[in-house]
Design an enzyme around this catalytic site. Structure first.
Site, PDB file in Angstrom:
ATOM      1  N   ASP A  11       0.825  -1.253   0.129  1.00 16.19           N
ATOM      2  CA  ASP A  11      -0.054   0.023  -0.001  1.00 16.19           C
ATOM      3  C   ASP A  11       0.709   1.014  -0.057  1.00 16.19           C
ATOM      4  O   ASP A  11       2.116   1.123   0.312  1.00 16.19           O
ATOM      5  CB  ASP A  11      -0.870   0.156   1.091  1.00 16.19           C
ATOM      6  CG  ASP A  11      -1.871   1.187   1.291  1.00 16.19           C
ATOM      7  OD1 ASP A  11      -2.449   1.592   0.328  1.00 16.19           O
ATOM      8  OD2 ASP A  11      -1.789   1.901   2.221  1.00 16.19           O
ATOM      9  N   SER A  12       0.405   2.228  -0.338  1.00 16.52           N
ATOM     10  CA  SER A  12       0.988   3.528  -0.032  1.00 16.52           C
ATOM     11  C   SER A  12       1.570   4.003   1.334  1.00 16.52           C
ATOM     12  O   SER A  12       2.263   4.724   1.329  1.00 16.52           O
ATOM     13  CB  SER A  12       0.176   4.680  -0.593  1.00 16.52           C
ATOM     14  OG  SER A  12      -1.088   4.936   0.032  1.00 16.52           O
ATOM     15  N   TYR A  43      -0.655   8.328  -2.554  1.00 21.74           N
ATOM     16  CA  TYR A  43      -0.531   7.746  -3.935  1.00 21.74           C
ATOM     17  C   TYR A  43      -1.937   8.674  -4.689  1.00 21.74           C
ATOM     18  O   TYR A  43      -1.930   8.901  -5.907  1.00 21.74           O
ATOM     19  CB  TYR A  43      -0.941   6.504  -4.308  1.00 21.74           C
ATOM     20  CG  TYR A  43       0.510   5.745  -4.161  1.00 21.74           C
ATOM     21  CD1 TYR A  43       1.648   6.205  -3.425  1.00 21.74           C
ATOM     22  CD2 TYR A  43       0.395   4.409  -4.586  1.00 21.74           C
ATOM     23  CE1 TYR A  43       2.878   5.331  -3.149  1.00 21.74           C
ATOM     24  CE2 TYR A  43       1.563   3.477  -4.251  1.00 21.74           C
ATOM     25  CZ  TYR A  43       2.842   4.097  -3.536  1.00 21.74           C
ATOM     26  OH  TYR A  43       3.869   3.497  -3.466  1.00 21.74           O
ATOM     27  N   CYS A  74      -3.751  -1.225  -1.940  1.00 20.67           N
ATOM     28  CA  CYS A  74      -4.221   0.464  -2.339  1.00 20.67           C
ATOM     29  C   CYS A  74      -5.254   0.676  -3.315  1.00 20.67           C
ATOM     30  O   CYS A  74      -4.942  -0.048  -4.360  1.00 20.67           O
ATOM     31  CB  CYS A  74      -2.781   1.176  -2.622  1.00 20.67           C
ATOM     32  SG  CYS A  74      -2.998   2.946  -2.991  1.00 20.67           S
ATOM     33  N   THR A  76      -6.217   3.265  -5.085  1.00 15.86           N
ATOM     34  CA  THR A  76      -5.235   4.130  -5.802  1.00 15.86           C
ATOM     35  C   THR A  76      -4.450   3.398  -7.059  1.00 15.86           C
ATOM     36  O   THR A  76      -4.483   3.414  -8.069  1.00 15.86           O
ATOM     37  CB  THR A  76      -4.746   5.250  -5.550  1.00 15.86           C
ATOM     38  OG1 THR A  76      -5.418   5.881  -4.438  1.00 15.86           O
ATOM     39  CG2 THR A  76      -4.337   6.345  -6.721  1.00 15.86           C
ATOM     40  N   GLU A 153      -6.067   8.743   9.796  1.00 15.81           N
ATOM     41  CA  GLU A 153      -4.823   8.811  10.413  1.00 15.81           C
ATOM     42  C   GLU A 153      -4.390   9.449  11.860  1.00 15.81           C
ATOM     43  O   GLU A 153      -3.833   8.778  12.785  1.00 15.81           O
ATOM     44  CB  GLU A 153      -3.674   9.100   9.285  1.00 15.81           C
ATOM     45  CG  GLU A 153      -3.548   8.228   8.156  1.00 15.81           C
ATOM     46  CD  GLU A 153      -2.338   8.201   7.478  1.00 15.81           C
ATOM     47  OE1 GLU A 153      -1.517   9.086   7.742  1.00 15.81           O
ATOM     48  OE2 GLU A 153      -2.305   7.607   6.305  1.00 15.81           O
ATOM     49  N   CYS A 185     -11.277   3.107  -0.322  1.00 15.37           N
ATOM     50  CA  CYS A 185     -10.068   3.742   0.130  1.00 15.37           C
ATOM     51  C   CYS A 185      -9.838   2.833   1.207  1.00 15.37           C
ATOM     52  O   CYS A 185     -10.666   2.521   2.020  1.00 15.37           O
ATOM     53  CB  CYS A 185     -10.101   4.902   0.288  1.00 15.37           C
ATOM     54  SG  CYS A 185      -8.683   5.875   1.019  1.00 15.37           S
ATOM     55  N   HIS A 187      -8.564   3.590   4.034  1.00 14.86           N
ATOM     56  CA  HIS A 187      -8.656   4.023   5.196  1.00 14.86           C
ATOM     57  C   HIS A 187     -10.234   4.018   5.690  1.00 14.86           C
ATOM     58  O   HIS A 187     -10.347   4.554   6.871  1.00 14.86           O
ATOM     59  CB  HIS A 187      -8.301   5.401   5.233  1.00 14.86           C
ATOM     60  CG  HIS A 187      -6.702   5.614   5.094  1.00 14.86           C
ATOM     61  ND1 HIS A 187      -6.066   5.192   4.088  1.00 14.86           N
ATOM     62  CD2 HIS A 187      -5.928   6.319   6.158  1.00 14.86           C
ATOM     63  CE1 HIS A 187      -4.648   5.751   4.479  1.00 14.86           C
ATOM     64  NE2 HIS A 187      -4.671   6.456   5.534  1.00 14.86           N
TER      65      HIS A 187
HETATM   66  N1  DGL Z   1      -4.198   3.831   0.177  1.00 13.18           N
HETATM   67  C1  DGL Z   1      -4.684   4.920  -0.554  1.00 13.18           C
HETATM   68  C2  DGL Z   1      -5.958   4.299  -1.381  1.00 13.18           C
HETATM   69  O1  DGL Z   1      -6.472   3.377  -0.682  1.00 13.18           O
HETATM   70  C3  DGL Z   1      -5.016   6.013   0.181  1.00 13.18           C
HETATM   71  C4  DGL Z   1      -3.964   7.111   0.565  1.00 13.18           C
HETATM   72  C5  DGL Z   1      -3.290   7.669  -0.418  1.00 13.18           C
HETATM   73  O2  DGL Z   1      -3.778   8.430  -1.150  1.00 13.18           O
HETATM   74  O3  DGL Z   1      -2.102   7.268  -0.799  1.00 13.18           O
HETATM   75  O4  DGL Z   1      -6.325   4.759  -2.313  1.00 13.18           O
END
Ligand code: DGL
Length: 283
Positions: A11-12, A43, A74, A76, A153, A185, A187
């Site tokens: 993941d990012s 990301y 992730c 994205t 977060e 997403c 989060h």
């Molecule tokens: N992990 C990213 C997502 O699920 C969220 C955080 C980011 O923008 O990197 O898209």
């Protein structure tokens, strides 16, 4: 036969731990190697091209740990880089988009599906395209909710501020009369209660992390690569920056303690090009 190699998940940053949590809950015998790209997060605000090249580097890093499968936690990266990865690599690579789409189509009764995610995810229209490919009469309402990421977060999962942000972001979903909403997403599962409260109890929220874990189980079975050993597996966590912060925030996402978190430098690691990895899993 038992395949004891780990599952690689990237993941990012810290968010993908929501996917790890569900994978571990569902598949307690499996070992996980996780990479969170905390040096280059987010990301969700970057171009497709940049996210694609990060995703390749993340995958190459995990390949060095002899993983049997890659899970792109992730959204994205799953939205903009999954095809690119599956063209480059031969091992199973699973993204989070597909399981969320299937669950939403199963859940909807009025064929009005909502999707929320980062700007990158929403602008890519990957969810929208897949939903419509599967069922052409579906109406998709899509909105980027970038402020949900820092709120999650910071642990602001409840209270006036997050409620107000949710009300503003989710207004289009309510006006669009969606009856199922994909939390697109990493989060957002942490904000499940506040999102449900805004949307009302009739609307089905799709937690992609849970759906992803079910997809991983299915694929391991299908490919005959499950780990049947019963000893407690050891998981490894790597990040590209500030491991102590990842650990602090991450334990909330993961719902358990992390034994250790190791910092690595992807830029200087010797994983320049797929061709240089002497591994049959690179096409
Ligand atoms: N992990 C990213 C997502 O699920 C969220 C955080 C980011 O923008 O990197 O898209």
């Amino acid at each position: 036969m038992s395949d004891t190699r780990p599952i690689g998940i990237f993941d990012s940053g810290v968010g993908g731990l929501t996917v790890v949590r569900e994978v571990l809950r569902r598949l307690p015998h499996e070992r996980v190697v996780y990479f969170g790209d905390t040096a280059r997060v987010p990301y969700g605000t970057k171009s497709n091209r940049v996210v694609q090249s990060f995703a390749v580097q993340d995958t190459l890093f995990l390949l060095r740990h002899d993983v049997k499968m890659i899970v792109v936690a992730c959204h994205t990266a799953s939205s903009v880089a999954l095809d690119h990865l599956t063209q480059l690599f031969r091992l199973p690579i699973l993204g989070v988009v597909e399981p969320g789409v299937s669950a939403a189509l199963k859940a909807t009764r009025n064929n009005r599906v909502g999707i929320i995610g980062t700007r990158g995810t929403i602008h890519s229209k990957t969810y929208e395209r897949l939903l419509k490919e599967r069922r052409k009469e579906v109406t998709v309402v899509a909105t980027a909710c970038p402020l949900f990421v820092p709120l999650a977060e910071e642990g602001w999962l409840d209270g006036e501020v997050v409620r107000m942000v949710a009300r503003i972001y989710l207004d289009s979903m309510i006006r669009g009369k969606v009856d199922s909403l994909i939390l697109g997403c990493t989060h957002y599962p942490l904000l499940f209660p506040v999102i449900q409260e805004q949307m009302g109890s009739e609307v089905v929220l799709i937690d992609s992390a849970e759906e992803m874990a079910a997809g991983v189980e299915e694929r391991l079975k299908k490919d005959g690569i499950e780990n049947r050993n019963s000893g407690p597996p050891e998981h490894t966590f790597y990040v590209s920056d500030i491991p102590h912060q990842f650990r602090e925030i991450g334990e909330r996402f993961l719902g358990r303690e992390m034994e250790s978190v190791t910092q690595v430098d992807l830029e200087s690691a010797d994983l320049i090009h797929p061709a240089e990895i002497h591994d049959a899993r690179v096409k």
